[in-house]
Design a protein around this motif. Structure first.
Motif, PDB file in Angstrom:
ATOM      1  N   PRO A 239      -5.158  -0.601  -5.686  1.00 44.77           N
ATOM      2  CA  PRO A 239      -3.808  -1.059  -6.177  1.00 44.77           C
ATOM      3  C   PRO A 239      -2.964  -1.596  -4.862  1.00 44.77           C
ATOM      4  O   PRO A 239      -2.049  -0.732  -4.161  1.00 44.77           O
ATOM      5  CB  PRO A 239      -3.296  -0.012  -6.836  1.00 44.77           C
ATOM      6  N   ILE A 240      -3.391  -2.645  -4.311  1.00 39.78           N
ATOM      7  CA  ILE A 240      -2.965  -3.009  -2.736  1.00 39.78           C
ATOM      8  C   ILE A 240      -1.531  -3.196  -2.823  1.00 39.78           C
ATOM      9  O   ILE A 240      -0.643  -2.237  -1.999  1.00 39.78           O
ATOM     10  CB  ILE A 240      -3.302  -4.505  -2.628  1.00 39.78           C
TER      11      ILE A 240
ATOM     12  N   THR B 214      -4.928 -10.343  -0.224  1.00 38.23           N
ATOM     13  CA  THR B 214      -5.214 -11.118  -1.685  1.00 38.23           C
ATOM     14  C   THR B 214      -5.038 -10.044  -2.893  1.00 38.23           C
ATOM     15  O   THR B 214      -5.769  -8.997  -2.566  1.00 38.23           O
ATOM     16  CB  THR B 214      -6.534 -11.829  -1.727  1.00 38.23           C
ATOM     17  N   MET B 215      -4.192 -10.070  -3.631  1.00 38.44           N
ATOM     18  CA  MET B 215      -3.920  -9.115  -4.510  1.00 38.44           C
ATOM     19  C   MET B 215      -5.044  -9.227  -5.676  1.00 38.44           C
ATOM     20  O   MET B 215      -5.703 -10.362  -5.582  1.00 38.44           O
ATOM     21  CB  MET B 215      -2.613  -9.445  -5.243  1.00 38.44           C
TER      22      MET B 215
ATOM     23  N   GLN C 103      -3.209 -13.628  -5.915  1.00 36.76           N
ATOM     24  CA  GLN C 103      -2.058 -14.079  -5.371  1.00 36.76           C
ATOM     25  C   GLN C 103      -1.947 -13.247  -4.005  1.00 36.76           C
ATOM     26  O   GLN C 103      -2.337 -12.310  -3.752  1.00 36.76           O
ATOM     27  CB  GLN C 103      -0.822 -13.701  -6.360  1.00 36.76           C
ATOM     28  N   PRO C 104      -1.365 -13.996  -2.971  1.00 39.62           N
ATOM     29  CA  PRO C 104      -1.155 -13.476  -1.812  1.00 39.62           C
ATOM     30  C   PRO C 104       0.022 -12.670  -1.535  1.00 39.62           C
ATOM     31  O   PRO C 104       0.838 -12.801  -2.507  1.00 39.62           O
ATOM     32  CB  PRO C 104      -1.091 -14.618  -0.691  1.00 39.62           C
ATOM     33  N   MET C 105      -0.071 -11.433  -0.941  1.00 40.51           N
ATOM     34  CA  MET C 105       0.944 -10.833  -0.547  1.00 40.51           C
ATOM     35  C   MET C 105       1.154 -10.496   0.982  1.00 40.51           C
ATOM     36  O   MET C 105       0.052 -10.341   1.578  1.00 40.51           O
ATOM     37  CB  MET C 105       0.784  -9.430  -1.383  1.00 40.51           C
ATOM     38  N   PHE C 106       2.079 -10.951   1.533  1.00 44.21           N
ATOM     39  CA  PHE C 106       2.409 -11.152   3.074  1.00 44.21           C
ATOM     40  C   PHE C 106       2.777  -9.621   3.631  1.00 44.21           C
ATOM     41  O   PHE C 106       3.550  -9.070   3.013  1.00 44.21           O
ATOM     42  CB  PHE C 106       3.441 -12.192   3.350  1.00 44.21           C
ATOM     43  N   ALA C 107       2.155  -9.026   4.474  1.00 44.22           N
ATOM     44  CA  ALA C 107       2.357  -7.747   5.070  1.00 44.22           C
ATOM     45  C   ALA C 107       2.438  -7.930   6.505  1.00 44.22           C
ATOM     46  O   ALA C 107       1.520  -8.659   7.043  1.00 44.22           O
ATOM     47  CB  ALA C 107       1.645  -6.849   4.745  1.00 44.22           C
TER      48      ALA C 107
END
Length: 87
Positions: free
Chosen positions: A24-25, A61-62, A66-70
Motif C-alpha cells: 500500500p504505497i 508507481t501506484m 498512476q504516479p505519486m511524486f515523493a
C-alpha cells in the motif's frame, strides 16, 4: 515501549500481505509524512514529512499505474519497506 502504545504496533514486513498482496504505497506515504495522522499513545507524534521531503522528487508507481511524486528520502523509506515484505 510497544506495550505503552494505545494501538498494537504493526508488523512492517506484512503490509502487503494485509492488503491482498499489494504493497500500500499511498497509505504508507501518508502515514510517514503525516497526512494520515495516527494517535498511537494518546497524543500527536512528530510529523516526519518535512524531514523526509526534498526538492528532488521521484515518481512512485501506484498499484493502479498512476504516479505519486515523493521526495527522495521518503521514497527511499517506502522502497525499503516494500523490499522487506514477506508472505
Amino acid at each position: 515501549m510497544a506495550e505503552m502504545l494505545a494501538i498494537r504496533t504493526p508488523d512492517l514486513t506484512r503490509l502487503a500481505a494485509q492488503n491482498d498482496g499489494v504493497f500500500p504505497i499511498e497509505a504508507v506515504a501518508r502515514q510517514i509524512d503525516g497526512r494520515a495522522p495516527l494517535l498511537a499513545h494518546g497524543g500527536e507524534m512528530p510529523i516526519f514529512g518535512p524531514a523526509l521531503d526534498s526538492d528532488q522528487k521521484v515518481a512512485l508507481t501506484m498499484p493502479d499505474g498512476q504516479p505519486m511524486f515523493a521526495g527522495v528520502p521518503l521514497a527511499n523509506v517506502i522502497f525499503y519497506l516494500e523490499s522487506i515484505q514477506i508472505e
